[in-house]
Design an enzyme around this catalytic site. Structure first.
Site, PDB file in Angstrom:
ATOM      1  N   ASN A  88       0.848  -1.575  -0.109  1.00  0.00           N
ATOM      2  CA  ASN A  88      -0.099  -0.113  -0.096  1.00  0.00           C
ATOM      3  C   ASN A  88       0.916   1.306  -0.103  1.00  0.00           C
ATOM      4  O   ASN A  88       0.339   2.370   0.086  1.00  0.00           O
ATOM      5  CB  ASN A  88      -0.766  -0.033   1.312  1.00  0.00           C
ATOM      6  CG  ASN A  88      -0.437   0.005   2.492  1.00  0.00           C
ATOM      7  OD1 ASN A  88       1.002   0.153   2.505  1.00  0.00           O
ATOM      8  ND2 ASN A  88      -1.005  -0.045   3.710  1.00  0.00           N
ATOM      9  N   LEU A  89       2.185   1.111  -0.084  1.00  0.00           N
ATOM     10  CA  LEU A  89       3.165   2.198  -0.021  1.00  0.00           C
ATOM     11  C   LEU A  89       3.169   3.074   1.219  1.00  0.00           C
ATOM     12  O   LEU A  89       3.619   4.482   1.315  1.00  0.00           O
ATOM     13  CB  LEU A  89       3.066   3.098  -1.295  1.00  0.00           C
ATOM     14  CG  LEU A  89       3.270   2.102  -2.675  1.00  0.00           C
ATOM     15  CD1 LEU A  89       3.270   3.128  -3.727  1.00  0.00           C
ATOM     16  CD2 LEU A  89       4.652   1.496  -2.733  1.00  0.00           C
ATOM     17  N   PHE A 142      21.889   4.542  23.071  1.00  0.00           N
ATOM     18  CA  PHE A 142      20.811   4.377  23.987  1.00  0.00           C
ATOM     19  C   PHE A 142      21.361   3.590  25.069  1.00  0.00           C
ATOM     20  O   PHE A 142      21.098   2.298  25.384  1.00  0.00           O
ATOM     21  CB  PHE A 142      19.931   3.765  23.397  1.00  0.00           C
ATOM     22  CG  PHE A 142      19.011   4.679  22.337  1.00  0.00           C
ATOM     23  CD1 PHE A 142      19.043   5.958  22.474  1.00  0.00           C
ATOM     24  CD2 PHE A 142      18.406   4.008  21.081  1.00  0.00           C
ATOM     25  CE1 PHE A 142      18.336   6.866  21.618  1.00  0.00           C
ATOM     26  CE2 PHE A 142      17.683   4.788  20.209  1.00  0.00           C
ATOM     27  CZ  PHE A 142      17.804   6.190  20.301  1.00  0.00           C
ATOM     28  N   TYR A 195       4.651  -4.805  18.699  1.00  0.00           N
ATOM     29  CA  TYR A 195       5.176  -5.452  17.536  1.00  0.00           C
ATOM     30  C   TYR A 195       5.309  -6.820  17.578  1.00  0.00           C
ATOM     31  O   TYR A 195       4.942  -7.859  16.615  1.00  0.00           O
ATOM     32  CB  TYR A 195       6.396  -4.697  17.185  1.00  0.00           C
ATOM     33  CG  TYR A 195       7.149  -5.350  16.213  1.00  0.00           C
ATOM     34  CD1 TYR A 195       6.564  -5.430  14.768  1.00  0.00           C
ATOM     35  CD2 TYR A 195       8.451  -5.863  16.210  1.00  0.00           C
ATOM     36  CE1 TYR A 195       7.267  -5.880  13.560  1.00  0.00           C
ATOM     37  CE2 TYR A 195       9.055  -6.447  15.075  1.00  0.00           C
ATOM     38  CZ  TYR A 195       8.696  -6.517  13.934  1.00  0.00           C
ATOM     39  OH  TYR A 195       9.271  -7.056  12.776  1.00  0.00           O
ATOM     40  N   ASP A 209      -4.193  -2.405  -0.128  1.00  0.00           N
ATOM     41  CA  ASP A 209      -4.138  -2.489   1.046  1.00  0.00           C
ATOM     42  C   ASP A 209      -4.546  -3.851   1.534  1.00  0.00           C
ATOM     43  O   ASP A 209      -5.637  -4.245   1.098  1.00  0.00           O
ATOM     44  CB  ASP A 209      -4.688  -1.235   1.999  1.00  0.00           C
ATOM     45  CG  ASP A 209      -4.491  -1.337   3.212  1.00  0.00           C
ATOM     46  OD1 ASP A 209      -4.376  -2.508   4.135  1.00  0.00           O
ATOM     47  OD2 ASP A 209      -4.293  -0.135   3.835  1.00  0.00           O
ATOM     48  N   GLY A 244       6.593   1.721   2.232  1.00  0.00           N
ATOM     49  CA  GLY A 244       7.330   1.300   1.060  1.00  0.00           C
ATOM     50  C   GLY A 244       7.463   2.222   0.036  1.00  0.00           C
ATOM     51  O   GLY A 244       7.154   3.364   0.080  1.00  0.00           O
ATOM     52  N   PHE A 287      16.718 -11.656  13.002  1.00  0.00           N
ATOM     53  CA  PHE A 287      17.423 -10.812  14.233  1.00  0.00           C
ATOM     54  C   PHE A 287      17.602  -9.495  13.348  1.00  0.00           C
ATOM     55  O   PHE A 287      16.695  -9.125  12.769  1.00  0.00           O
ATOM     56  CB  PHE A 287      18.732 -11.438  14.544  1.00  0.00           C
ATOM     57  CG  PHE A 287      17.998 -12.529  15.588  1.00  0.00           C
ATOM     58  CD1 PHE A 287      17.302 -13.768  15.285  1.00  0.00           C
ATOM     59  CD2 PHE A 287      18.537 -12.362  17.233  1.00  0.00           C
ATOM     60  CE1 PHE A 287      16.948 -14.820  16.068  1.00  0.00           C
ATOM     61  CE2 PHE A 287      17.867 -13.220  17.811  1.00  0.00           C
ATOM     62  CZ  PHE A 287      16.979 -14.417  17.499  1.00  0.00           C
ATOM     63  N   ASN A 288      18.787  -8.776  13.550  1.00  0.00           N
ATOM     64  CA  ASN A 288      18.836  -7.397  12.985  1.00  0.00           C
ATOM     65  C   ASN A 288      19.070  -7.411  11.459  1.00  0.00           C
ATOM     66  O   ASN A 288      20.552  -7.462  11.286  1.00  0.00           O
ATOM     67  CB  ASN A 288      19.803  -6.476  13.884  1.00  0.00           C
ATOM     68  CG  ASN A 288      19.252  -6.301  15.303  1.00  0.00           C
ATOM     69  OD1 ASN A 288      18.863  -7.112  15.880  1.00  0.00           O
ATOM     70  ND2 ASN A 288      18.952  -5.093  15.463  1.00  0.00           N
ATOM     71  N   GLY A 298      12.198  -1.062  26.390  1.00  0.00           N
ATOM     72  CA  GLY A 298      12.036  -2.235  25.576  1.00  0.00           C
ATOM     73  C   GLY A 298      13.256  -2.709  24.813  1.00  0.00           C
ATOM     74  O   GLY A 298      13.058  -3.786  24.047  1.00  0.00           O
TER      75      GLY A 298
HETATM   76  N1  UFG Z   1      20.485   2.298  19.046  1.00  0.00           N
HETATM   77  C1  UFG Z   1      21.237   3.306  19.727  1.00  0.00           C
HETATM   78  N2  UFG Z   1      20.973   4.644  18.928  1.00  0.00           N
HETATM   79  C2  UFG Z   1      20.009   4.945  18.004  1.00  0.00           C
HETATM   80  C3  UFG Z   1      19.439   3.715  17.188  1.00  0.00           C
HETATM   81  C4  UFG Z   1      19.551   2.256  18.062  1.00  0.00           C
HETATM   82  O1  UFG Z   1      21.928   3.357  20.220  1.00  0.00           O
HETATM   83  O2  UFG Z   1      19.763   5.664  17.561  1.00  0.00           O
HETATM   84  C5  UFG Z   1      20.673   0.854  19.500  1.00  0.00           C
HETATM   85  C6  UFG Z   1      19.543   0.231  20.014  1.00  0.00           C
HETATM   86  O3  UFG Z   1      19.458   0.815  21.543  1.00  0.00           O
HETATM   87  C7  UFG Z   1      20.074  -1.158  20.112  1.00  0.00           C
HETATM   88  C8  UFG Z   1      20.733  -1.292  18.633  1.00  0.00           C
HETATM   89  O4  UFG Z   1      21.343   0.147  18.365  1.00  0.00           O
HETATM   90  O5  UFG Z   1      20.570  -1.616  20.970  1.00  0.00           O
HETATM   91  C9  UFG Z   1      19.962  -1.922  17.732  1.00  0.00           C
HETATM   92  O6  UFG Z   1      18.875  -0.742  17.473  1.00  0.00           O
HETATM   93  P1  UFG Z   1      17.834  -1.034  16.250  1.00  0.00           P
HETATM   94  O7  UFG Z   1      16.772  -0.033  16.254  1.00  0.00           O
HETATM   95  O8  UFG Z   1      18.680  -0.862  14.824  1.00  0.00           O
HETATM   96  O9  UFG Z   1      17.096  -2.331  15.970  1.00  0.00           O
HETATM   97  P2  UFG Z   1      16.399  -3.237  17.082  1.00  0.00           P
HETATM   98  O10 UFG Z   1      17.474  -4.131  17.915  1.00  0.00           O
HETATM   99  O11 UFG Z   1      15.640  -2.321  18.184  1.00  0.00           O
HETATM  100  O12 UFG Z   1      15.304  -3.821  16.598  1.00  0.00           O
HETATM  101  C10 UFG Z   1      15.529  -4.701  15.162  1.00  0.00           C
HETATM  102  C11 UFG Z   1      14.269  -4.609  14.353  1.00  0.00           C
HETATM  103  C12 UFG Z   1      12.945  -5.095  15.081  1.00  0.00           C
HETATM  104  C13 UFG Z   1      13.333  -6.598  15.333  1.00  0.00           C
HETATM  105  C14 UFG Z   1      14.699  -6.672  16.103  1.00  0.00           C
HETATM  106  C15 UFG Z   1      14.972  -7.967  16.267  1.00  0.00           C
HETATM  107  O13 UFG Z   1      13.794  -2.901  14.267  1.00  0.00           O
HETATM  108  O14 UFG Z   1      12.091  -5.177  14.236  1.00  0.00           O
HETATM  109  O15 UFG Z   1      15.890  -5.919  15.356  1.00  0.00           O
HETATM  110  O16 UFG Z   1      16.213  -8.108  16.914  1.00  0.00           O
HETATM  111  F1  UFG Z   1      12.645  -7.089  16.258  1.00  0.00           F
END
Ligand code: UFG
Length: 325
Positions: free
Chosen positions: A32-33, A205, A140, A51, A36, A168-169, A280
């Protein structure tokens, strides 16, 4: 095969679509952009801008014949999901329900689902296996886990084969598709932006986590390796396999290690400051992907953090303002 990719205009969906085309599959995309980018959809792909909540439109998509579905379309920002759970439950769960109803009606039995490490929440130990406790700590993760459970019910009820891939990431880029979230919240693109002065210093963070340098540890997996796992997963589904698999690198990097790696890749200092913890955020998320290796025969080709960052960097250099540039 004829494969329908929902969310094919998004980050992981666009790379997987690219790999599916290369493998010789016929690809159709539904998106649905809302998050994206139309430019991310290859002109060889039949694009349905609809959608998933529009059930009548979804049913019609199956008229042209579909053998398997890869379902990526979902909202995926953890922080936003905590602040606005109804938005996530409505879009992610209702979207999946609508799509699965369309599949059942059309007799399509193969479903590859984009799940997440967020289903585990704060892990009791690492590496995380598929048998680890499922205890999401945000909406989520709850929506993704609920859909996994719905898939298991559909298997019992009407013989759906489904493979839930818990990423994972995801990071990095292919030559033509990369990460363009608006707003961007993910670490690697933000680190690169800070390195090139496209935004101010990066906020790390928290540095009081129980890790070697106090910052959170994550398992960064190259999006190209994720795409390969999807190709293998489709073959497995067609053989009749149903299940759940982790997809990670099996190795974690702290936020400070990612920053150092990005400095080495770009040759630039990454300006950063230590900020408060983000709600979180588990301290450590590292996958065991042994099951995916065994079941799919999956091997990661790009496991190094520097090559992941290098590919993200190259893509951003080609598309400095994202897809609109
Ligand atoms: N972080 C920072 N500063 C920022 C952004 C992120 O310190 O500006 C840290 C976060 O605290 C975390 C790490 O970098 O420790 C990675 O953060 P991301 O936001 O890149 O990714 P997340 O681990 O929070 O989440 C990602 C996906 C989720 C998925 C998860 C699974 O966004 O959808 O990985 O591991 F569920």
């Amino acid at each position: 095969m004829k494969i329908l990719v929902t969310g094919g205009a998004g980050y992981i969906g666009s790379v997987v679509s690219e790999y599916l085309l290369e493998e010789g599959h016929e690809v159709a995309v539904v998106d649905n952009l809302s998050t994206g980018h139309a430019e991310a959809v290859d002109p060889r792909i039949r694009f349905h801008k609809i959608d998933l909540l529009d059930r009548a439109a979804v049913v019609k998509v199956f008229d042209s014949g579909v053998d398997a579905v890869c379902h990526f379309a979902a909202f995926s920002q953890v922080g936003e999901s905590v602040a606005d759970p109804l938005k996530y439950w409505h879009n992610n769960v209702s979207g999946a329900l609508s799509l699965l109803s369309g599949m059942k009606y059309a007799g399509v039995r193969h479903f590859l689902f984009s799940s997440t490490a967020a289903v585990y929440g704060e892990p009791e130990s690492t590496p995380i296996t598929e048998e680890s406790r499922l205890a999401p700590v945000n909406a989520y993760g709850n929506t993704k886990l609920s859909i996994e459970r719905l898939l298991a019910d559909c298997r019992k009820g009407w013989g759906l084969n489904s493979l839930s891939l818990r990423y994972f990431n995801a990071a990095g880029a292919s030559d033509i598709h990369g990460e363009d979230h608006r707003p961007e919240t993910h670490l690697i693109p933000l680190v690169l932006d800070a390195a090139y002065g496209r935004r101010g210093e990066l906020a790390v963070f928290g540095n009081d986590y129980p890790t070697s340098d106090g910052t959170c540890v994550r398992d960064y997996i190259h999006v190209k390796d994720l795409a390969t796992a999807h190709l293998l997963g489709i073959d497995k589904l067609v053989e009749g396999y149903s299940g759940v698999l982790n997809l990670g690198n099996g190795r974690g990097f702290s936020v400070l290690e990612v920053i150092s790696a990005a400095s080495r890749v770009t040759g630039k200092e990454v300006p950063f400051r230590i900020g408060a913890r983000r709600d979180g955020d588990p301290a450590v998320l590292v996958a065991s992907s042994e099951k995916a290796e065994d079941i799919l025969g999956w091997k990661r080709e790009y496991p190094g953090i520097e090559e992941i960052i290098e590919d993200a960097d190259s893509w951003r250099k080609r598309f400095p303002g994202g897809y609109s540039s």
